[in-house]
Design a protein around this motif. Structure first.
Motif, short mmCIF file in Angstrom:
data_model
loop_
_atom_site.label_atom_id
_atom_site.label_comp_id
_atom_site.label_asym_id
_atom_site.label_seq_id
_atom_site.Cartn_x
_atom_site.Cartn_y
_atom_site.Cartn_z
N PRO A 1 0.81 -1.21 0.00
CA PRO A 1 0.00 0.00 0.00
C PRO A 1 0.85 1.27 0.00
O PRO A 1 2.03 1.22 0.31
CB PRO A 1 -0.82 -0.11 1.30
N PRO A 2 0.21 2.40 -0.36
CA PRO A 2 0.92 3.67 -0.34
C PRO A 2 1.18 4.11 1.10
O PRO A 2 0.84 3.39 2.04
CB PRO A 2 -0.04 4.62 -1.06
N GLY A 3 1.78 5.29 1.28
CA GLY A 3 2.16 5.65 2.64
C GLY A 3 1.96 7.07 3.09
O GLY A 3 1.92 7.34 4.29
N HIS A 4 1.82 8.05 2.18
CA HIS A 4 2.02 9.44 2.60
C HIS A 4 0.93 10.01 3.49
O HIS A 4 1.13 11.05 4.12
CB HIS A 4 2.28 10.35 1.38
N HIS A 5 -0.24 9.34 3.58
CA HIS A 5 -1.28 9.80 4.51
C HIS A 5 -1.10 9.24 5.92
O HIS A 5 -1.68 9.77 6.87
CB HIS A 5 -2.67 9.38 4.03
N ALA A 6 -0.37 8.15 6.07
CA ALA A 6 -0.26 7.48 7.37
C ALA A 6 0.48 8.38 8.36
O ALA A 6 1.58 8.88 8.08
CB ALA A 6 0.44 6.14 7.22
N GLU A 7 -0.12 8.58 9.52
CA GLU A 7 0.48 9.39 10.58
C GLU A 7 1.12 8.46 11.61
O GLU A 7 0.93 7.25 11.57
CB GLU A 7 -0.59 10.29 11.19
N PRO A 8 1.89 9.01 12.55
CA PRO A 8 2.56 8.13 13.52
C PRO A 8 1.61 7.20 14.27
O PRO A 8 1.99 6.06 14.57
CB PRO A 8 3.23 9.13 14.46
N ASP A 9 0.37 7.66 14.51
CA ASP A 9 -0.52 6.87 15.35
C ASP A 9 -1.81 6.44 14.66
O ASP A 9 -2.71 5.93 15.31
CB ASP A 9 -0.88 7.67 16.61
N ARG A 10 -1.92 6.63 13.33
CA ARG A 10 -3.13 6.17 12.65
C ARG A 10 -2.90 6.00 11.16
O ARG A 10 -2.12 6.72 10.54
CB ARG A 10 -4.29 7.13 12.88
N ALA A 11 -3.60 4.99 10.62
CA ALA A 11 -3.63 4.78 9.18
C ALA A 11 -4.69 5.68 8.57
O ALA A 11 -5.67 6.04 9.23
CB ALA A 11 -3.93 3.32 8.87
N MET A 12 -4.51 6.04 7.29
CA MET A 12 -5.47 6.94 6.66
C MET A 12 -5.35 6.84 5.14
O MET A 12 -4.25 6.64 4.60
CB MET A 12 -5.23 8.39 7.09
N GLY A 13 -6.48 6.99 4.45
CA GLY A 13 -6.48 7.15 3.00
C GLY A 13 -5.72 6.05 2.27
O GLY A 13 -4.87 6.36 1.42
N LEU A 14 -6.00 4.79 2.60
CA LEU A 14 -5.37 3.62 1.99
C LEU A 14 -3.95 3.38 2.45
O LEU A 14 -3.32 2.39 2.05
CB LEU A 14 -5.41 3.70 0.45
N CYS A 15 -3.40 4.25 3.28
CA CYS A 15 -2.00 4.15 3.72
C CYS A 15 -1.93 3.54 5.11
O CYS A 15 -2.58 4.04 6.05
CB CYS A 15 -1.35 5.53 3.74
N LEU A 16 -1.14 2.49 5.26
CA LEU A 16 -1.01 1.79 6.54
C LEU A 16 0.23 2.24 7.30
O LEU A 16 0.15 2.68 8.45
CB LEU A 16 -1.00 0.28 6.31
N PHE A 17 1.40 2.11 6.69
CA PHE A 17 2.64 2.65 7.25
C PHE A 17 3.16 3.72 6.29
O PHE A 17 2.93 3.67 5.08
CB PHE A 17 3.71 1.56 7.40
N ASN A 18 3.88 4.70 6.85
CA ASN A 18 4.35 5.81 6.02
C ASN A 18 5.72 5.45 5.43
O ASN A 18 6.77 5.64 6.05
CB ASN A 18 4.43 7.10 6.83
#
Length: 377
Positions: A142-159
């Motif tokens: 999966p992509p990464g640039h939306h993932a924050e330190p404490d939550r996944a977001m917008g198809l992104c699991l790890f940044n």
């Protein structure tokens, strides 16, 4: 740069079959099946990436790269950016299926694919910094640039690139430039580096698309990192001319002012004119030109050290052509043939418009990094 490719060792290509097995599930757009949502093939179906890689291989461009198979990122790398609770949540959600955060569906293979995506980016960074390659491309999901330190977001699991940046800093890259080409704003990348003076985050994205109210021109970093975040919120409908103007007016001078030791690129393809997740008009020629410019910047500023990682891209028919254009640029080859180009490049929106230039002019005269560079020159 010549048609024969960049000087030095060939560029590296990182991909893994399991990244193509990440399944966001059935739904419509980001929405899971539910009331009023009929089961439908998701836009973010990762077998499309296998088709895209197939076109790069068929064209012969992949022969210009040295291919690498990444290993999964260990916890020690993930925890450079993410909390323990977040890593555990992604693993648990992947095991049972469901949403690991905010519009971040995960299935049986998702956590393993996400670790491989991070592992590809960190391995590429280590290779480039060690001198094994000057350029590298990571075809990951999966992509990464939306993932924050404490939550996944917008198809992104790890940044993916945030972790790669931290690894780079631990391997001799004191200053890292991260350029984000995805049509959506990389809120996760911005949050991680908001107060870091040694990471310059530059995002070219569609104004107001996703996340809501994220990525305005006024967001420039804070504390020690004040002035090292550069958001370029381009109006919907921006095409080839607008993107090239943004590179010339904002990205290139920002990069020169920052003087990085390494360039990382969140190489999302969803600003493409056929993409269902954005409303931009970039073409394969746009991506080839932009990536060529970024590679030349790396040649000028940091001995050619540049790593690109795939982010978004959701047009089943146009994404392969866009990926081919990016791969050709990384390999130092001319822009490839594009059967879709004729229907797109003559549209009026391909030329830079006055309302797009106003955004760039505002940044050039008001952003701390750019205005300081202008005074110095």
């Amino acid at each position: 740069m010549t048609a024969g490719g960049p000087a030095g060792p060939p560029p590296a290509w990182f991909s893994h079959e399991l990244c193509f097995w990440h399944d966001p599930g059935a739904g419509s757009g980001h929405l899971p099946v539910g009331p009023g949502v009929e089961p439908l093939r998701q836009f973010a179906v990762d077998p499309d990436l296998r088709r895209a890689e197939g076109l790069v291989r068929l064209s012969g461009v992949l022969d210009r790269f040295t291919r690498h198979t990444p290993a999964p990122a260990p916890d020690a790398d993930l925890l450079l950016v993410h909390t323990r609770a977040h890593v555990d949540r992604v693993e648990a959600t992947s095991a049972r299926g469901g949403d690991a955060g905010v519009y971040a569906p995960a299935g049986h293979h998702s956590a393993a694919a996400a670790r491989l995506a991070v592992g590809a980016c960190t391995a590429a960074v280590r290779e480039v910094l060690a001198g094994g390659h000057r350029r590298a491309y990571c075809l990951v999901r999966p992509p990464g640039h939306h993932a924050e330190p404490d939550r996944a977001m917008g198809l992104c699991l790890f940044n993916n690139l945030a972790v790669a940046t931290r690894v780079a800093q631990r391997n001799g890259a004191r200053r890292v430039l991260v350029v984000d080409l995805d049509v959506h704003h990389g809120n996760g990348l911005q949050r991680v580096f908001w107060e870091d003076p040694d990471v310059c985050y530059v995002s070219l994205h569609q104004d107001g698309l996703f996340p809501p109210a994220s990525g305005t021109a006024a967001e420039t970093g804070s504390g020690a990192g004040a002035g090292t975040t550069v958001n370029v919120p381009l109006p919907a409908g921006t095409g080839h001319g607008g993107y090239l103007a943004a590179m010339e007016s904002v990205v290139v001078p920002a990069a020169r002012a920052f003087a990085p030791d390494l360039v990382l690129v969140a190489a999302g393809l969803d600003a493409g004119a056929h993409d269902p997740m954005g409303r931009m008009m970039a073409t394969s020629r746009t991506f080839h030109s932009v990536v060529t410019s970024l590679c030349e910047l790396a040649d000028e500023l940091c001995a050619g050290r540049i790593v690109l990682a795939h982010e978004g891209g959701y047009s089943a028919w146009y994404q392969p052509t866009l990926l081919l254009a990016v791969a050709a640029a990384v390999a130092g080859l001319p822009a490839p043939d594009d059967p879709f180009l004729h229907s797109l490049e003559n549209l009026p929106g391909q030329r830079v418009a006055a309302h797009q230039r106003r955004v760039l002019d505002h940044l050039r005269t008001h952003h701390p990094l750019l205005s300081a560079a202008a005074v110095a020159s």
